[in-house]
Design an enzyme around this catalytic site. Structure first.
Site, PDB file in Angstrom:
ATOM      1  N   LYS A  97      39.734  81.020  15.829  1.00  0.00           N
ATOM      2  CA  LYS A  97      38.775  80.251  15.030  1.00  0.00           C
ATOM      3  C   LYS A  97      39.510  79.265  14.127  1.00  0.00           C
ATOM      4  O   LYS A  97      40.213  79.662  13.201  1.00  0.00           O
ATOM      5  CB  LYS A  97      37.907  81.155  14.156  1.00  0.00           C
ATOM      6  CG  LYS A  97      36.729  80.359  13.566  1.00  0.00           C
ATOM      7  CD  LYS A  97      36.093  81.019  12.372  1.00  0.00           C
ATOM      8  CE  LYS A  97      36.808  80.728  11.092  1.00  0.00           C
ATOM      9  NZ  LYS A  97      36.766  79.293  10.689  1.00  0.00           N
ATOM     10  N   CYS A 150      51.462  76.109   2.469  1.00  0.00           N
ATOM     11  CA  CYS A 150      51.549  77.454   1.889  1.00  0.00           C
ATOM     12  C   CYS A 150      52.923  77.699   1.263  1.00  0.00           C
ATOM     13  O   CYS A 150      53.039  78.396   0.273  1.00  0.00           O
ATOM     14  CB  CYS A 150      51.232  78.506   2.930  1.00  0.00           C
ATOM     15  SG  CYS A 150      52.103  78.240   4.466  1.00  0.00           S
ATOM     16  N   GLU A 196      48.243  79.430  -6.989  1.00  0.00           N
ATOM     17  CA  GLU A 196      48.472  78.409  -5.973  1.00  0.00           C
ATOM     18  C   GLU A 196      47.443  77.286  -6.142  1.00  0.00           C
ATOM     19  O   GLU A 196      46.242  77.526  -6.117  1.00  0.00           O
ATOM     20  CB  GLU A 196      48.322  79.055  -4.590  1.00  0.00           C
ATOM     21  CG  GLU A 196      48.665  78.121  -3.460  1.00  0.00           C
ATOM     22  CD  GLU A 196      48.587  78.816  -2.106  1.00  0.00           C
ATOM     23  OE1 GLU A 196      47.654  79.598  -1.873  1.00  0.00           O
ATOM     24  OE2 GLU A 196      49.471  78.540  -1.279  1.00  0.00           O
ATOM     25  N   GLU A 236      49.531  85.733   6.918  1.00  0.00           N
ATOM     26  CA  GLU A 236      50.359  84.699   6.300  1.00  0.00           C
ATOM     27  C   GLU A 236      49.492  84.062   5.235  1.00  0.00           C
ATOM     28  O   GLU A 236      48.545  83.357   5.539  1.00  0.00           O
ATOM     29  CB  GLU A 236      50.811  83.704   7.364  1.00  0.00           C
ATOM     30  CG  GLU A 236      52.073  82.973   6.979  1.00  0.00           C
ATOM     31  CD  GLU A 236      51.773  81.673   6.284  1.00  0.00           C
ATOM     32  OE1 GLU A 236      51.693  81.667   5.035  1.00  0.00           O
ATOM     33  OE2 GLU A 236      51.619  80.668   6.988  1.00  0.00           O
TER      34      GLU A 236
HETATM   35  P1  NAD Z   1      40.361  80.579   3.364  1.00  0.00           P
HETATM   36  O1  NAD Z   1      41.292  81.725   3.351  1.00  0.00           O
HETATM   37  O2  NAD Z   1      39.005  80.779   2.834  1.00  0.00           O
HETATM   38  O3  NAD Z   1      40.202  80.033   4.873  1.00  0.00           O
HETATM   39  C1  NAD Z   1      41.174  80.161   5.884  1.00  0.00           C
HETATM   40  C2  NAD Z   1      40.462  80.500   7.180  1.00  0.00           C
HETATM   41  O4  NAD Z   1      39.816  81.764   7.072  1.00  0.00           O
HETATM   42  C3  NAD Z   1      39.372  79.522   7.586  1.00  0.00           C
HETATM   43  O5  NAD Z   1      39.351  79.389   8.998  1.00  0.00           O
HETATM   44  C4  NAD Z   1      38.108  80.223   7.118  1.00  0.00           C
HETATM   45  O6  NAD Z   1      36.949  79.833   7.805  1.00  0.00           O
HETATM   46  C5  NAD Z   1      38.447  81.665   7.400  1.00  0.00           C
HETATM   47  N1  NAD Z   1      37.716  82.654   6.613  1.00  0.00           N
HETATM   48  C6  NAD Z   1      37.133  82.513   5.399  1.00  0.00           C
HETATM   49  N2  NAD Z   1      36.588  83.678   5.003  1.00  0.00           N
HETATM   50  C7  NAD Z   1      36.850  84.578   5.979  1.00  0.00           C
HETATM   51  C8  NAD Z   1      36.552  85.981   6.146  1.00  0.00           C
HETATM   52  N3  NAD Z   1      35.895  86.680   5.221  1.00  0.00           N
HETATM   53  N4  NAD Z   1      36.976  86.597   7.270  1.00  0.00           N
HETATM   54  C9  NAD Z   1      37.659  85.922   8.207  1.00  0.00           C
HETATM   55  N5  NAD Z   1      37.955  84.605   8.105  1.00  0.00           N
HETATM   56  C10 NAD Z   1      37.559  83.943   7.008  1.00  0.00           C
HETATM   57  O7  NAD Z   1      41.045  79.384   2.647  1.00  0.00           O
HETATM   58  P2  NAD Z   1      40.278  78.079   2.038  1.00  0.00           P
HETATM   59  O8  NAD Z   1      39.021  78.443   1.323  1.00  0.00           O
HETATM   60  O9  NAD Z   1      40.140  77.113   3.110  1.00  0.00           O
HETATM   61  O10 NAD Z   1      41.330  77.633   0.980  1.00  0.00           O
HETATM   62  C11 NAD Z   1      41.351  78.313  -0.267  1.00  0.00           C
HETATM   63  C12 NAD Z   1      42.746  78.524  -0.736  1.00  0.00           C
HETATM   64  O11 NAD Z   1      43.484  79.246   0.262  1.00  0.00           O
HETATM   65  C13 NAD Z   1      43.553  77.266  -0.924  1.00  0.00           C
HETATM   66  O12 NAD Z   1      43.327  76.682  -2.157  1.00  0.00           O
HETATM   67  C14 NAD Z   1      44.950  77.789  -0.770  1.00  0.00           C
HETATM   68  O13 NAD Z   1      45.375  78.338  -1.972  1.00  0.00           O
HETATM   69  C15 NAD Z   1      44.820  78.880   0.233  1.00  0.00           C
HETATM   70  N6  NAD Z   1      45.232  78.451   1.575  1.00  0.00           N
HETATM   71  C16 NAD Z   1      46.419  78.875   2.044  1.00  0.00           C
HETATM   72  C17 NAD Z   1      46.822  78.491   3.298  1.00  0.00           C
HETATM   73  C18 NAD Z   1      48.107  78.912   3.874  1.00  0.00           C
HETATM   74  O14 NAD Z   1      48.616  78.258   4.762  1.00  0.00           O
HETATM   75  N7  NAD Z   1      48.674  80.017   3.451  1.00  0.00           N
HETATM   76  C19 NAD Z   1      46.040  77.654   4.068  1.00  0.00           C
HETATM   77  C20 NAD Z   1      44.800  77.244   3.562  1.00  0.00           C
HETATM   78  C21 NAD Z   1      44.418  77.669   2.313  1.00  0.00           C
END
Ligand code: NAD
Ligand code: MN
Length: 481
Positions: free
Chosen positions: A186, A294, A392, A260
């Protein structure tokens, strides 16, 4: 911003039209099909706010169908001769190279990153990961000498973020397939388009149906996928908050899990470092991909005697960065991925000021009227207890702090719940190894930063997650050894 070896194959892109369809469907069992729930969402270009396409939002029945397709495909793919699996991965790698101009433009349009980065960093690495893993398919027994017969795990649920959409896909799909697993992936809701284009490439390369399935949607679709009872392994990249929720839901199910998550990585500059070189490394560390990284070097720790020199030089360098149209090949800093992320970044800037930090925003670039923009900036006078030093931000914002002794540098660097990466800048070789060994981080860069290669393992400690992606280590998460 740099790739170790020259994996750039396609000629330099002039502007190619990636030909975006108005509507995108799910890719399940080798076919593009509509969601049973008939719900859709829009993905936009964050630099213009123009809607690029409407995508299907996968519901429980769709996720079920995708997992069932992956399960059926696993029976054959897991028994497919390793050379045959390799042939498919090599084909995919070559096709990615051939279509890399189009993929780079699409990545930039859907996510906002500068075309120079999509073209010269993301796409070459994406191809490299498929080539690298293709080479492992028939060598797994040699890769793990203790294990007599390494076996694939089964159906993998893979959920990825929006900062490196195609690269995170490659990190997850390439090793999974090399080891004989099948996947349901996804992509993030703001950047689904390159994953769907990748599905086309799977078709073109005649990958057996069901080996790769792509379901689009937001957090709820991700939750349905990782909580599906017929999934054997979960690989997640994203926020620490969601990662913790996934770990809780997977507990006791027997599912294998790798996470990660976020970071607040220290970039440490000693007075004996080449300061000009360090300045370039600081820029690469935090302003690469708008800071949506990240492992971004988001906490700068500078030895006190060179602090004012570093701040002055940083201001000068920052003012030269070109902010704006991500499709312009001269752009250094593109658009913030979404309106929501921009708000988050602005909130942090407010809190930083309120806590007493000084804002430096030397880049006076005029910003486009539409789109989500944040000028690259940094905060000085930050205390280790400040929110901007602890959480972060995931944007083009650097928190600058100082230290006196190497001991203080190490204790400040490790004073965080995260442990993804760290950078050290010094000319003293002996100091490098002593300090690197005491930093709590999965990756430590020495006199460089944000350098990636498919042969190197990547991953975190502490709340940055567990498991490694890339290189030999990256295969472990996809094998029963
Ligand atoms: P997120 O963790 O909400 O989203 C990452 C992925 O997980 C997306 O595909 C999202 O649809 C999915 N997701 C969301 N809720 C989920 C759940 N309950 N179960 C399974 N999958 C789920 O991240 P975000 O809201 O897009 O970003 C928020 C913060 O996350 C950012 O500000 C940053 O700090 C962090 N982030 C970190 C990375 C990284 O590479 N480590 C990448 C993106 C965001
Ligand atoms: Mn988008």
């Amino acid at each position: 911003m740099t790739v170790n070896s020259d994996w750039t194959y396609a000629p330099a892109p002039e502007q190619v039209d990636p030909g975006i369809a108005e509507r995108h469907r799910l890719f399940i069992d080798g076919r593009f099909i509509s969601s049973r729930g008939r719900r859709t969402f829009e993905t936009a270009n964050p630099a213009t706010e123009a809607v690029l396409s409407e995508c299907d939002e996968a519901n429980a029945a769709d996720v079920d169908a995708a997992v069932a397709a992956a399960r059926a495909a696993f029976r054959k793919w897991s028994r497919t001769r390793p050379q045959e699996r390799a042939k498919h991965l090599y084909r995919i790698a070559r096709r990615i190279q051939e279509r890399s101009r189009e993929l780079a433009v699409l990545e930039t349009m859907d996510g906002g990153k500068p075309i120079r980065e999509s073209r010269d960093v993301d796409l070459p690495l994406v191809a490299q990961h498929f080539f690298h893993n293709a080479g492992w398919c028939d060598k797994l027994k040699y890769a793990f000498p203790g294990a007599t017969d390494p076996k694939p795990i089964g159906v993998c649920a893979q959920v990825i973020p929006w900062n490196f959409p195609l690269l995170m896909l490659a990190w997850k799909i390439a090793p999974a397939l090399a080891c004989g697993n099948t996947v349901v992936l996804k992509p993030a809701e703001t950047t689904p388009l390159t994953a769907l284009r990748f599905a086309e490439i799977c078709e073109e390369c005649e990958l057996p149906k069901g080996v790769v399935n792509i379901v689009t949607g937001a957090g709820e679709t991700g939750r349905l996928l990782v909580e599906h009872p017929d999934v054997d392994k979960i690989a997640f990249t994203g926020s620490t908050e969601v990662g913790k929720r996934i770990a809780a839901s997977a507990a006791g199910t027997g599912k294998r899990l790798t996470l990660e998550l976020g970071g607040k990585s220290p970039n440490i500059v000693f007075a004996d470092a080449s300061i000009d070189q360090a300045i370039e490394g600081i820029v690469q560390g935090i302003w690469f991909n708008q800071g949506h990284v990240c492992c971004a070097g988001s906490r700068l720790l500078v030895q006190e005697s060179v602090l004012s020199e570093v701040i002055t030089k940083l201001e000068r360098r920052l003012s030269t960065l070109r902010v704006g149209d991500p499709l312009d090949k001269n752009t250094d800093v593109g658009a913030i991925n979404s309106g929501g992320q921009l708000e988050t970044i602005r909130d942090y800037l407010e809190r930083g000021r309120a806590e007493g930090a000084t804002m430096h925003e030397p880049n006076g670039a005029a910003l486009p009227e539409k789109g989500h923009w944040c000028r690259p900036c940094f905060l000085s006078g930050v205390q280790p207890s400040h929110v901007v030093a602890r959480e972060e931000i995931f944007g083009p914002v650097l928190a600058v702090m100082s230290f006196r002794t190497p001991e203080e540098a190490i204790s400040r660097a490790n004073d965080t719940r995260f442990g993804l990466a760290a950078g050290v800048w010094t000319d003293k070789g002996s100091k490098i190894f002593e300090i690197a060994s005491r930093l709590q981080a999965g990756v430590v860069w020495l006199n460089t930063y944000n350098r990636f290669d498919a042969t190197s393992p990547f991953g975190g400690v502490k709340e940055s997650g567990f498991g490694r992606e890339g290189g030999l280590h990256g295969l472990r998460g996809y094998l029963s050894l």
